[in-house]
Design a protein around this motif. Structure first.
Motif, PDB file in Angstrom:
ATOM      1  N   SER A  32      13.378  26.069  49.707  1.00  0.00           N
ATOM      2  CA  SER A  32      12.155  25.288  49.569  1.00  0.00           C
ATOM      3  C   SER A  32      11.515  25.639  48.236  1.00  0.00           C
ATOM      4  O   SER A  32      11.036  26.765  48.050  1.00  0.00           O
ATOM      5  CB  SER A  32      11.187  25.600  50.711  1.00  0.00           C
ATOM      6  OG  SER A  32       9.917  25.075  50.431  1.00  0.00           O
ATOM      7  N   ALA A  34       8.808  24.478  47.108  1.00  0.00           N
ATOM      8  CA  ALA A  34       7.370  24.689  47.316  1.00  0.00           C
ATOM      9  C   ALA A  34       7.100  26.134  47.716  1.00  0.00           C
ATOM     10  O   ALA A  34       6.151  26.759  47.221  1.00  0.00           O
ATOM     11  CB  ALA A  34       6.843  23.732  48.384  1.00  0.00           C
ATOM     12  N   PHE A  35       7.922  26.679  48.586  1.00  0.00           N
ATOM     13  CA  PHE A  35       7.783  28.078  49.001  1.00  0.00           C
ATOM     14  C   PHE A  35       7.957  29.016  47.808  1.00  0.00           C
ATOM     15  O   PHE A  35       7.183  29.966  47.631  1.00  0.00           O
ATOM     16  CB  PHE A  35       8.812  28.397  50.090  1.00  0.00           C
ATOM     17  CG  PHE A  35       8.800  29.831  50.535  1.00  0.00           C
ATOM     18  CD1 PHE A  35       7.761  30.342  51.298  1.00  0.00           C
ATOM     19  CD2 PHE A  35       9.845  30.683  50.194  1.00  0.00           C
ATOM     20  CE1 PHE A  35       7.751  31.663  51.711  1.00  0.00           C
ATOM     21  CE2 PHE A  35       9.852  32.011  50.610  1.00  0.00           C
ATOM     22  CZ  PHE A  35       8.793  32.491  51.363  1.00  0.00           C
ATOM     23  N   PHE A  37       7.389  28.344  44.666  1.00  0.00           N
ATOM     24  CA  PHE A  37       6.218  28.233  43.802  1.00  0.00           C
ATOM     25  C   PHE A  37       5.008  28.970  44.386  1.00  0.00           C
ATOM     26  O   PHE A  37       4.247  29.597  43.654  1.00  0.00           O
ATOM     27  CB  PHE A  37       5.869  26.780  43.513  1.00  0.00           C
ATOM     28  CG  PHE A  37       6.712  26.160  42.434  1.00  0.00           C
ATOM     29  CD1 PHE A  37       6.858  26.765  41.190  1.00  0.00           C
ATOM     30  CD2 PHE A  37       7.364  24.964  42.657  1.00  0.00           C
ATOM     31  CE1 PHE A  37       7.633  26.205  40.197  1.00  0.00           C
ATOM     32  CE2 PHE A  37       8.147  24.388  41.668  1.00  0.00           C
ATOM     33  CZ  PHE A  37       8.280  25.003  40.438  1.00  0.00           C
ATOM     34  N   VAL A  38       4.839  28.903  45.700  1.00  0.00           N
ATOM     35  CA  VAL A  38       3.738  29.643  46.335  1.00  0.00           C
ATOM     36  C   VAL A  38       3.917  31.139  46.107  1.00  0.00           C
ATOM     37  O   VAL A  38       2.951  31.849  45.794  1.00  0.00           O
ATOM     38  CB  VAL A  38       3.649  29.320  47.847  1.00  0.00           C
ATOM     39  CG1 VAL A  38       2.735  30.285  48.570  1.00  0.00           C
ATOM     40  CG2 VAL A  38       3.171  27.885  48.042  1.00  0.00           C
ATOM     41  N   LEU A  39       5.143  31.626  46.233  1.00  0.00           N
ATOM     42  CA  LEU A  39       5.399  33.045  45.965  1.00  0.00           C
ATOM     43  C   LEU A  39       5.086  33.404  44.512  1.00  0.00           C
ATOM     44  O   LEU A  39       4.474  34.446  44.243  1.00  0.00           O
ATOM     45  CB  LEU A  39       6.859  33.391  46.276  1.00  0.00           C
ATOM     46  CG  LEU A  39       7.230  33.447  47.739  1.00  0.00           C
ATOM     47  CD1 LEU A  39       8.744  33.617  47.890  1.00  0.00           C
ATOM     48  CD2 LEU A  39       6.510  34.588  48.436  1.00  0.00           C
ATOM     49  N   VAL A  41       3.001  31.982  42.463  1.00  0.00           N
ATOM     50  CA  VAL A  41       1.541  31.992  42.285  1.00  0.00           C
ATOM     51  C   VAL A  41       0.949  33.257  42.891  1.00  0.00           C
ATOM     52  O   VAL A  41       0.082  33.910  42.297  1.00  0.00           O
ATOM     53  CB  VAL A  41       0.903  30.718  42.883  1.00  0.00           C
ATOM     54  CG1 VAL A  41      -0.612  30.827  42.938  1.00  0.00           C
ATOM     55  CG2 VAL A  41       1.321  29.492  42.092  1.00  0.00           C
ATOM     56  N   GLY A  42       1.437  33.640  44.063  1.00  0.00           N
ATOM     57  CA  GLY A  42       0.952  34.867  44.699  1.00  0.00           C
ATOM     58  C   GLY A  42       1.216  36.095  43.842  1.00  0.00           C
ATOM     59  O   GLY A  42       0.343  36.964  43.703  1.00  0.00           O
ATOM     60  N   THR A  73      14.184  30.439  41.422  1.00  0.00           N
ATOM     61  CA  THR A  73      13.632  29.097  41.222  1.00  0.00           C
ATOM     62  C   THR A  73      14.435  28.338  40.164  1.00  0.00           C
ATOM     63  O   THR A  73      14.757  27.155  40.349  1.00  0.00           O
ATOM     64  CB  THR A  73      12.146  29.176  40.811  1.00  0.00           C
ATOM     65  OG1 THR A  73      11.429  29.906  41.809  1.00  0.00           O
ATOM     66  CG2 THR A  73      11.536  27.791  40.645  1.00  0.00           C
TER      67      THR A  73
END
Length: 92
Positions: A32, A34-35, A37-39, A41-42, A73
């Motif tokens: 994913s 999106a997953f 990218f969330v990581l 950003v975190g 990624t």
């Protein structure tokens, strides 16, 4: 701080295998973006927090994890492009 270190080591332990699988399989199945990218950003927020409020050597674990997720990624996009190229070749 020890719990933060252990958390980052646990989170980071999975990435070398994920990177290896992404590199060798050339498939995006089960990934994913999106997953990922969330990581990313975190980890950026973790690095910024360390830089501005609580600078210590733990920042290097955040950076290492960020780099590993970035590699995974990049491999996602490489594999997606490879799969699209393979599918367009098969459609001919």
């Amino acid at each position: 701080m020890i719990f933060e270190i252990l958390m980052l080591i646990c989170f980071g332990a999975a990435w070398p295998l994920s990177i290896y699988k992404s590199y060798t399989s050339k498939s995006v199945e089960g990934k994913s973006v999106a997953f990922l990218f969330v990581l990313l950003v975190g980890y950026v927020f973790g690095i910024l927090h360390k830089f501005f409020y609580s600078f210590d050597n733990v920042i290097y674990l955040y950076i290492l994890n960020f780099v590993m997720v970035s590699i995974d990624t990049a491999l996602y996009f490489r594999s997606k492009k490879y799969m699209e190229k393979s599918n367009s070749t098969l459609d001919r």
